[in-house]
Scaffold this active site. Structure first.
Site, PDB file in Angstrom:
ATOM      1  N   GLU A 121     -87.121 -81.120 -68.460  1.00 22.21           N
ATOM      2  CA  GLU A 121     -86.593 -82.075 -69.452  1.00 22.21           C
ATOM      3  C   GLU A 121     -86.447 -83.471 -68.855  1.00 22.21           C
ATOM      4  O   GLU A 121     -85.807 -84.334 -69.463  1.00 22.21           O
ATOM      5  CB  GLU A 121     -85.243 -81.599 -70.003  1.00 22.21           C
ATOM      6  CG  GLU A 121     -85.185 -80.139 -70.396  1.00 22.21           C
ATOM      7  CD  GLU A 121     -86.188 -79.763 -71.465  1.00 22.21           C
ATOM      8  OE1 GLU A 121     -86.203 -80.400 -72.526  1.00 22.21           O
ATOM      9  OE2 GLU A 121     -86.965 -78.814 -71.229  1.00 22.21           O
ATOM     10  N   ARG A 159    -108.903-100.863 -64.669  1.00 24.06           N
ATOM     11  CA  ARG A 159    -110.061-101.552 -65.230  1.00 24.06           C
ATOM     12  C   ARG A 159    -109.840-103.054 -65.390  1.00 24.06           C
ATOM     13  O   ARG A 159    -110.778-103.794 -65.688  1.00 24.06           O
ATOM     14  CB  ARG A 159    -110.516-100.907 -66.543  1.00 24.06           C
ATOM     15  CG  ARG A 159    -109.525-100.977 -67.655  1.00 24.06           C
ATOM     16  CD  ARG A 159    -109.935-100.060 -68.786  1.00 24.06           C
ATOM     17  NE  ARG A 159    -111.258-100.339 -69.330  1.00 24.06           N
ATOM     18  CZ  ARG A 159    -111.546-101.354 -70.132  1.00 24.06           C
ATOM     19  NH1 ARG A 159    -110.609-102.213 -70.464  1.00 24.06           N
ATOM     20  NH2 ARG A 159    -112.762-101.527 -70.582  1.00 24.06           N
TER      21      ARG A 159
HETATM   22  C1  JDQ Z   1     -91.654 -86.124 -68.797  1.00 22.84           C
HETATM   23  C2  JDQ Z   1     -89.759 -83.659 -71.944  1.00 22.84           C
HETATM   24  C3  JDQ Z   1     -88.052 -82.745 -73.374  1.00 22.84           C
HETATM   25  C4  JDQ Z   1     -89.128 -84.891 -71.977  1.00 22.84           C
HETATM   26  C5  JDQ Z   1     -90.617 -84.140 -68.843  1.00 22.84           C
HETATM   27  C6  JDQ Z   1     -90.924 -85.209 -68.022  1.00 22.84           C
HETATM   28  N1  JDQ Z   1     -94.816 -91.051 -73.751  1.00 22.84           N
HETATM   29  C7  JDQ Z   1     -94.384 -89.869 -73.214  1.00 22.84           C
HETATM   30  N2  JDQ Z   1     -94.323 -88.753 -73.894  1.00 22.84           N
HETATM   31  N3  JDQ Z   1     -93.839 -87.778 -73.135  1.00 22.84           N
HETATM   32  C8  JDQ Z   1     -93.573 -88.285 -71.920  1.00 22.84           C
HETATM   33  C9  JDQ Z   1     -93.913 -89.621 -71.938  1.00 22.84           C
HETATM   34  C10 JDQ Z   1     -92.957 -87.522 -70.834  1.00 22.84           C
HETATM   35  C11 JDQ Z   1     -92.861 -88.078 -69.552  1.00 22.84           C
HETATM   36  C12 JDQ Z   1     -92.206 -87.389 -68.518  1.00 22.84           C
HETATM   37  C13 JDQ Z   1     -91.780 -85.575 -70.075  1.00 22.84           C
HETATM   38  C14 JDQ Z   1     -92.436 -86.259 -71.101  1.00 22.84           C
HETATM   39  N4  JDQ Z   1     -91.130 -84.378 -70.060  1.00 22.84           N
HETATM   40  C15 JDQ Z   1     -91.030 -83.462 -71.163  1.00 22.84           C
HETATM   41  C16 JDQ Z   1     -89.221 -82.582 -72.645  1.00 22.84           C
HETATM   42  C17 JDQ Z   1     -87.413 -83.980 -73.404  1.00 22.84           C
HETATM   43  C18 JDQ Z   1     -87.959 -85.059 -72.712  1.00 22.84           C
END
Ligand code: JDQ
Length: 241
Positions: A121, A159
């Site tokens: 998370e 790029r």
């Molecule tokens: C992480 C997750 C539940 C995050 C864990 C680390 N733009 C973008 N979308 N998702 C991410 C970035 C992202 C980046 C890092 C990530 C998602 N999760 C999954 C699960 C709550 C928050």
């Protein structure tokens, strides 16, 4: 330019780093990409844990502050030729500022980018409080971790670096490059006809003024239909910034 990627899954980047434009840029030493396995900063116990349950309850696990902060400090110290102040630290998160072309252009002026990729998370809040990284989102959807988002950042930034693209001009007119907020016009190559689908006559006629006019109209029409937010209409196309 140097990238330092902090991740629990360094192998995710293998294919990406070994193909195409980025492979060439690394071979030519225009770009240096170093991966750092956060697990290496875990306690030296059999399972090498870096995650734990959230205080207060709730689903899933969080990456702990201690291995992360120690890792980032050690990685920062790995290349003393660049002063600490010249490194931008970026954490990928759905809570971040939305990544866009102007942000890519700004990152491309940096000597060194450190990209922190969470899993589960995400990170304990104190990672952000202590390291004060820039929090960046690549879009309003939830990925399984920061690695794919980090590849998006690297791809867009690399790029823009001088000498990386074969044709130095080929990114200048791209959609979203500085000053251009229009979608690209449709393009065609041979054959002139496939299954009854013909290349528009105007493109075959050699009238360059007429071609430029047609392309400008197509760009405007497409932008209006698909991304009216780019033309200043804030009622459409999730302009979440
Ligand atoms: C992480 C997750 C539940 C995050 C864990 C680390 N733009 C973008 N979308 N998702 C991410 C970035 C992202 C980046 C890092 C990530 C998602 N999760 C999954 C699960 C709550 C928050």
């Amino acid at each position: 330019m140097r990238f330092d990627i902090v991740t629990l899954f360094p192998a995710i980047f293998d294919g990406y780093l070994s193909q195409g434009l980025l492979e060439k840029a690394i071979q030519r030493e225009l770009v240096d990409v170093q991966r750092h396995n956060l697990r290496d900063w875990a306690p030296d116990t059999p399972h090498r844990p870096v995650d734990d349950k959230p205080f207060g309850g709730g689903p899933g696990m969080l990456i702990q502050v201690e291995p992360t902060v120690r890792c980032v400090e050690d990685v920062q110290a790995m290349e003393t030729s660049s002063p600490p102040g010249s490194t931008r630290r970026i954490v990928l998160t759905p809570q971040g500022k939305r990544f866009d072309q102007p942000m890519a252009e700004e990152f491309a002026t940096s000597q060194r980018l450190m990209l922190l990729c969470g899993r589960y998370e995400g990170f304990d809040q104190r990672v952000m409080d202590i390291l004060q990284p820039e929090e960046v989102s690549v879009g309003d959807f939830v990925l399984n971790g920061g690695e794919v988002a980090a590849m998006v950042i690297i791809d867009a930034v690399v790029r823009l670096l001088p000498g990386v693209l074969g044709d130095e001009q080929s990114n200048i007119d791209d959609s979203f490059s500085r000053g251009n907020r229009l979608l690209e016009f449709p393009q065609y190559t041979r054959p002139r006809e496939f299954r009854g689908h013909k290349v528009p006559d105007v493109l075959l006629g050699g009238n360059h003024a007429a071609i430029a006019k047609w392309r400008a109209e197509q760009s405007h029409q497409r932008t209006l239909q698909r991304r009216s937010d780019l033309l200043g209409d804030q009622t459409d196309n999730n302009p979440s910034k």
